[in-house]
Write a protein that holds these residues in place. Sequence first.
Motif, short mmCIF file in Angstrom:
data_model
loop_
_atom_site.label_atom_id
_atom_site.label_comp_id
_atom_site.label_asym_id
_atom_site.label_seq_id
_atom_site.Cartn_x
_atom_site.Cartn_y
_atom_site.Cartn_z
N GLU A 177 12.64 4.38 73.32
CA GLU A 177 13.90 4.98 72.86
C GLU A 177 15.00 3.94 73.00
N SER A 178 15.75 3.74 71.94
CA SER A 178 16.77 2.69 71.92
C SER A 178 18.07 3.16 72.53
N ASP B 288 28.17 4.26 76.24
CA ASP B 288 26.83 3.69 76.16
C ASP B 288 25.83 4.70 76.67
N TYR B 289 24.83 5.01 75.82
CA TYR B 289 23.72 5.88 76.20
C TYR B 289 22.54 4.97 76.51
N HIS C 148 35.08 9.88 70.27
CA HIS C 148 33.78 9.36 70.72
C HIS C 148 33.27 10.07 71.96
N ARG D 230 26.20 15.18 71.73
CA ARG D 230 24.94 14.53 71.33
C ARG D 230 24.00 14.28 72.51
N TYR D 231 24.54 14.04 73.69
CA TYR D 231 23.70 13.64 74.80
C TYR D 231 23.69 14.64 75.97
N VAL E 40 22.19 3.41 72.78
CA VAL E 40 23.21 3.63 71.75
C VAL E 40 24.57 3.24 72.30
N HIS E 41 25.31 2.46 71.54
CA HIS E 41 26.68 2.10 71.90
C HIS E 41 27.62 2.62 70.83
N LYS E 42 28.76 3.18 71.26
CA LYS E 42 29.77 3.65 70.31
C LYS E 42 31.14 3.19 70.79
#
Length: 447
Positions: free
Chosen positions: A337-338, A329-330, A162, A169-170, A340-342
Amino acid sequence: MLRRSFLASTAASLAYDLSAQTFDVQKKRRVGLIGSGWYGKSDILRLVQIAPVEIVSLCDVDTVMLDKAADLVASRQASKKRPRLFTDYQKMLAEKDLDLVEIATPDHWHSLAMIDCARAGLDLYVQKPISVDVIEGESMLAAARKYNRTVQIGTQRRSTPHLIEAKNRYIDEGKLGKIGLVEIYCYYHMRATQNPPDSTPPANLDYERWTGPAPMRPYNSLVHPRTWRAFNEYGNGIMGDMCVHMLDMVRWMMNLGWPQSVSSTGGILIDQASKANIPDTQEASFDFGNVKVIWTHRSWGAPPDPKYPWGATFYGDKATLKAGVQGYDYIPLAKGESPVHKDVTYEFEQYPEDRTEADLERHVAPAIRGHMRDLLAAIDNRSRPVADIEQGHISTASCILANMAMKLGRTLRYDSQTRTVLNDNEATAMLRRPYRAPYIHPEPDKV
């Protein structure tokens, strides 16, 4: 310049794609372990899960721990053979029948064992932090390069699925914008609070050999097993144990090298009754120029965010990213813009042993496997793994410098080319800890 940046970014993405790791899955590799305690067993049993290795030798100065580890390994490896047992790693190396060795001893034994293994022509997995002083780390790096050894350091955040996703991704895609500050932290109540009396070492422990190059303290039950980190004689406290992971993760995610300067404050502010002599409270600032990385640990009180008791918060001008061992957490700033949690990835279906193995950090098991795959691919390609010893050295030494800065009460600037602290003879002298006779401190030019 844009083309070079694109190619570098593409290469970085491929490098951190765990599915891209390739190694010879048919190759039989003979493996030895020095230090058969908690994490040594966790690591090599993940290695057994992903490759046809044979754990042929175990070494430890605690004969009871050694015997139990041998039983466990025999029950898990395909051959069901019980490894040979040694209490002196030099005798293990003298057999000359190993390909790969893991070093999972207490920190004060990492350097001498690693250098001896490199001289013996072995590739290595070395637990973090790599050393207890800066020149030990410089010597280990010099040995790895001189003998052309592949050395992976156990900073497995670099192989955590993750976190790789969060990086790619970020951060790599610039969704955080310009990052000016990263806070890293640990609020676990992990510092020993007991104060047992000194005592006679148990018969199963060779305490003289366990102490090795460290100062000889009266034996105390806190020392062994596992709680040795409570003492500065054997490690670098919570800074060396926990900050090294998060600082290394930030350096990896943001492609940072050495900090330009390091400062730190702290001490034993709350728990002064414990036998432990490491700080229970510490802050450190790692200055990377346009990015400041600030560490905080408190082994008391509550964490600011209970979801992230140990982790990193990246502050960008477009978004914030919180990252830890349990997920990320993003948090974007732009409306519409929502977030994002992973959560952390588990692999219980593929590796059911993870559910039942005693003492295993289950959330870390996939990262250890990824780290081992990366190591084996690097060995086969004679390349440098994702947590190459140079990266482990930079992260380790930066934490050691923070402890030095706290003790001296001033900012330190380390020059890795001259191996000195700039304009500070007193701090430069502290880059080498005194070794207990007859042990000799390693030097980079004499490995």
